[in-house]
Write a protein that holds these residues in place. Structure first.
Motif, short mmCIF file in Angstrom:
data_model
loop_
_atom_site.label_atom_id
_atom_site.label_comp_id
_atom_site.label_asym_id
_atom_site.label_seq_id
_atom_site.Cartn_x
_atom_site.Cartn_y
_atom_site.Cartn_z
N PHE A 103 -4.29 1.43 -14.86
CA PHE A 103 -4.55 2.46 -13.86
C PHE A 103 -4.75 1.82 -12.48
O PHE A 103 -4.22 2.30 -11.47
CB PHE A 103 -5.78 3.27 -14.25
CG PHE A 103 -6.14 4.34 -13.27
CD1 PHE A 103 -5.43 5.53 -13.22
CD2 PHE A 103 -7.20 4.17 -12.39
CE1 PHE A 103 -5.76 6.52 -12.31
CE2 PHE A 103 -7.54 5.15 -11.48
CZ PHE A 103 -6.81 6.33 -11.43
N ALA A 104 -5.53 0.72 -12.43
CA ALA A 104 -5.75 0.02 -11.16
C ALA A 104 -4.44 -0.52 -10.61
O ALA A 104 -4.17 -0.47 -9.39
CB ALA A 104 -6.76 -1.11 -11.35
N PHE A 105 -3.59 -1.04 -11.49
CA PHE A 105 -2.29 -1.56 -11.05
C PHE A 105 -1.43 -0.45 -10.44
O PHE A 105 -0.76 -0.65 -9.42
CB PHE A 105 -1.56 -2.19 -12.24
CG PHE A 105 -0.15 -2.60 -11.93
CD1 PHE A 105 0.10 -3.78 -11.24
CD2 PHE A 105 0.93 -1.81 -12.34
CE1 PHE A 105 1.41 -4.16 -10.95
CE2 PHE A 105 2.23 -2.19 -12.05
CZ PHE A 105 2.47 -3.36 -11.35
N VAL A 160 -0.14 2.09 -3.21
CA VAL A 160 -0.51 1.73 -1.85
C VAL A 160 0.52 0.78 -1.24
O VAL A 160 0.94 0.94 -0.08
CB VAL A 160 -1.92 1.10 -1.84
CG1 VAL A 160 -2.25 0.55 -0.45
CG2 VAL A 160 -2.96 2.12 -2.25
N LEU A 161 0.93 -0.21 -2.01
CA LEU A 161 1.93 -1.16 -1.52
C LEU A 161 3.28 -0.48 -1.25
O LEU A 161 3.97 -0.80 -0.28
CB LEU A 161 2.11 -2.30 -2.52
CG LEU A 161 0.93 -3.26 -2.68
CD1 LEU A 161 1.23 -4.29 -3.78
CD2 LEU A 161 0.62 -3.97 -1.37
N ALA A 162 3.64 0.49 -2.11
CA ALA A 162 4.90 1.21 -1.92
C ALA A 162 4.85 2.04 -0.64
O ALA A 162 5.82 2.08 0.13
CB ALA A 162 5.19 2.09 -3.13
N ALA A 203 2.98 1.48 2.00
CA ALA A 203 3.00 0.58 3.15
C ALA A 203 4.38 -0.04 3.36
O ALA A 203 4.78 -0.30 4.50
CB ALA A 203 1.96 -0.53 2.96
N THR A 204 5.13 -0.26 2.27
CA THR A 204 6.43 -0.91 2.38
C THR A 204 7.52 0.05 2.85
O THR A 204 8.30 -0.27 3.77
CB THR A 204 6.85 -1.53 1.03
OG1 THR A 204 5.85 -2.47 0.62
CG2 THR A 204 8.20 -2.22 1.14
N PHE A 205 7.56 1.24 2.26
CA PHE A 205 8.67 2.15 2.54
C PHE A 205 8.38 3.12 3.69
O PHE A 205 9.30 3.53 4.38
CB PHE A 205 9.02 2.94 1.27
CG PHE A 205 9.51 2.07 0.15
CD1 PHE A 205 10.77 1.50 0.20
CD2 PHE A 205 8.71 1.81 -0.95
CE1 PHE A 205 11.24 0.70 -0.84
CE2 PHE A 205 9.16 1.01 -1.99
CZ PHE A 205 10.43 0.44 -1.93
N LEU A 206 7.12 3.49 3.89
CA LEU A 206 6.78 4.36 5.01
C LEU A 206 6.33 3.55 6.23
O LEU A 206 6.66 3.88 7.35
CB LEU A 206 5.69 5.35 4.61
CG LEU A 206 6.06 6.39 3.56
CD1 LEU A 206 4.89 7.33 3.30
CD2 LEU A 206 7.28 7.19 4.00
N GLY A 207 5.55 2.51 5.95
CA GLY A 207 5.07 1.69 7.05
C GLY A 207 3.73 2.18 7.57
O GLY A 207 3.41 3.37 7.48
N PRO A 208 2.92 1.29 8.11
CA PRO A 208 1.59 1.68 8.61
C PRO A 208 1.65 2.73 9.71
O PRO A 208 0.76 3.56 9.82
CB PRO A 208 1.02 0.34 9.13
CG PRO A 208 1.80 -0.71 8.43
CD PRO A 208 3.17 -0.14 8.22
N ALA A 209 2.71 2.71 10.53
CA ALA A 209 2.78 3.64 11.65
C ALA A 209 2.83 5.09 11.20
O ALA A 209 2.34 5.99 11.89
CB ALA A 209 3.99 3.32 12.53
N LEU A 210 3.44 5.36 10.02
CA LEU A 210 3.52 6.72 9.51
C LEU A 210 2.28 7.11 8.71
O LEU A 210 2.02 8.29 8.52
CB LEU A 210 4.77 6.89 8.65
CG LEU A 210 6.11 6.75 9.38
CD1 LEU A 210 7.26 6.91 8.40
CD2 LEU A 210 6.21 7.78 10.49
N LEU A 211 1.54 6.12 8.22
CA LEU A 211 0.37 6.41 7.41
C LEU A 211 -0.88 6.59 8.26
O LEU A 211 -1.73 7.42 7.95
CB LEU A 211 0.15 5.27 6.40
CG LEU A 211 1.26 5.06 5.38
CD1 LEU A 211 0.95 3.83 4.53
CD2 LEU A 211 1.41 6.28 4.50
N MET A 212 -1.01 5.82 9.30
CA MET A 212 -2.18 5.89 10.17
C MET A 212 -1.72 5.72 11.61
O MET A 212 -0.73 5.03 11.88
CB MET A 212 -3.19 4.79 9.82
CG MET A 212 -3.93 5.01 8.53
SD MET A 212 -5.16 6.32 8.67
CE MET A 212 -6.37 5.54 9.71
N PRO A 213 -2.42 6.32 12.56
CA PRO A 213 -2.05 6.10 13.97
C PRO A 213 -2.29 4.66 14.38
O PRO A 213 -3.15 3.97 13.84
CB PRO A 213 -2.98 7.07 14.72
CG PRO A 213 -4.13 7.29 13.80
CD PRO A 213 -3.56 7.22 12.42
#
Length: 368
Positions: free
Chosen positions: A153-155, A161-163, A165-175
């Protein structure tokens, strides 16, 4: 969620209390990590939190000075938060997690037979636990079976989270972090419900809500093992508890929806105020048209039914103001008006341009 199946009943009181303490530390550590960005959003969140401590009677000011390491927020604040976030709280969580794991292995978790049949005492639970742990059907070894399921479950959570950050990118997740320009920060979406609750709370009860609700909720969770000694642990036998949990979720979602549609909030916008087709603007008023959005005026005042509803709509004022009156009002609003003073933020030319645009906007139709 451990509350509906009564995971705090004997002999698991300690397991429950340690879990609640860990939850509190995780919330605190998450907030500290958020503020370590040390941009405008982080400072804004810190000020909101310090304002809660400031409201504590008798010792509020002393607590604020202790938390921020002085009379103002600065290097001492950042150093204290970093030490708490990286060293002190993780060590406390490690110790509590180890003891919590020991209690889980020793007492087990709430089993299916416990949820079906009433269990009156801790001795009954221990006897049932001894019987079940040797059962091929209900017994499960903590290592490696339960541990493997938890790690899987932790994995999955870490992989998600890694997916993102990788496919959307930090800019789309947080300002993006704002370190230079002035902006209009707001609370994150997971605190929208508390913002709406605060807005609908009468002013006389704000301190009770700000301080009492978090403290009372935490104390209730800690005190559940001391006051609730019922025998039924399953959801089907506890409709009141299940209704309370469902009602709480509905209340949180409703308050969040109200916050998203809130008329009391000046939501930032980059759109220019709409102009009627017949509008004729002088060069100064045309410059003021851009300043009206740049300085957030459209977030509070509507023009032609477009804009915020915090302040009065400029196309429906009961009394139109002259150019000089508008300049004085924008520079230093009356004390009883919830509007910031712009005299120290605008140059003389900007103040003149903004007042010229508002002067013309008063003549626009109410809707167009």
């Amino acid at each position: 969620w451990p509350t509906p199946p009564r995971g705090y009943l004997p002999p698991r009181e300690g397991t429950w209390i340690i879990g609640i303490l860990m939850m509190g530390l995780i919330i605190i550590n998450g907030f500290l990590g958020y503020t370590l960005r040390w941009d405008e959003r982080a400072v804004y969140a810190l000020r909101v939190a310090l304002n809660l401590f400031h409201r504590i009677p008798w010792i509020g000011d002393e607590l604020v000075v202790l938390i921020q390491g002085g009379w103002t927020q600065g290097q001492a604040t950042l150093s204290r938060f970093y030490t708490l976030h990286v060293v002190i709280i993780p060590l406390l969580l490690l110790a509590l997690a180890g003891y919590h794991m020991y209690l889980v292995v020793y007492h087990g978790v709430t089993t299916i037979p416990e949820r079906i049949n009433p269990v009156e005492t801790a001795d009954e639970q221990r006897a049932l636990y001894e019987k079940l742990k040797h059962s091929p059907k209900h017994g499960t070894r903590f290592f490696p079976h339960v541990l493997a399921e938890s790690q899987m479950f932790a994995f999955c959570i870490i992989a998600a989270v890694l997916a993102l950050a990788t496919f959307l990118g930090p800019a789309l997740l947080m300002p993006k972090g704002n370190y230079l320009s002035t902006s209009m920060p707001e609370e994150e979406w997971w605190w929208h419900w508390f913002s709406a609750l605060s807005a609908y709370t009468p002013p006389a009860l704000t301190d009770v809500v700000y301080l009492g609700l978090p403290i009372l909720s935490f104390l209730i969770l800690l005190g559940l093992p001391l006051v609730d000694h019922g025998a039924n642990r399953g959801l089907r036998r506890r409709p009141i508890a299940l209704s309370f949990v469902v009602g709480s979720v509905v209340a949180l979602l409703t308050l969040t929806g109200l916050r998203l549609e809130s008329s009391w909030t000046a939501w930032p916008t980059n759109h220019l105020a709409p102009l009627p087709d017949t509008a004729e603007l002088t060069p100064a008023a045309l410059q003021g048209h851009g300043l009206f959005t740049r300085y957030g005026c459209l977030s509070c005042h509507s023009i032609g039914s477009v804009g915020g509803r915090v302040g009065p709509p400029l196309t429906s004022l009961s009394t139109r103001l002259s150019l000089d009156e508008l300049k004085r009002y924008i520079s230093a609003p009356p004390p009883d008006v919830a509007m910031p003073a712009y005299g120290h933020r605008l140059s003389d030319d900007e103040l003149n341009a903004l007042a010229n645009f508002v002067l013309v906007a008063q003549t626009f139709p109410r809707t167009y």
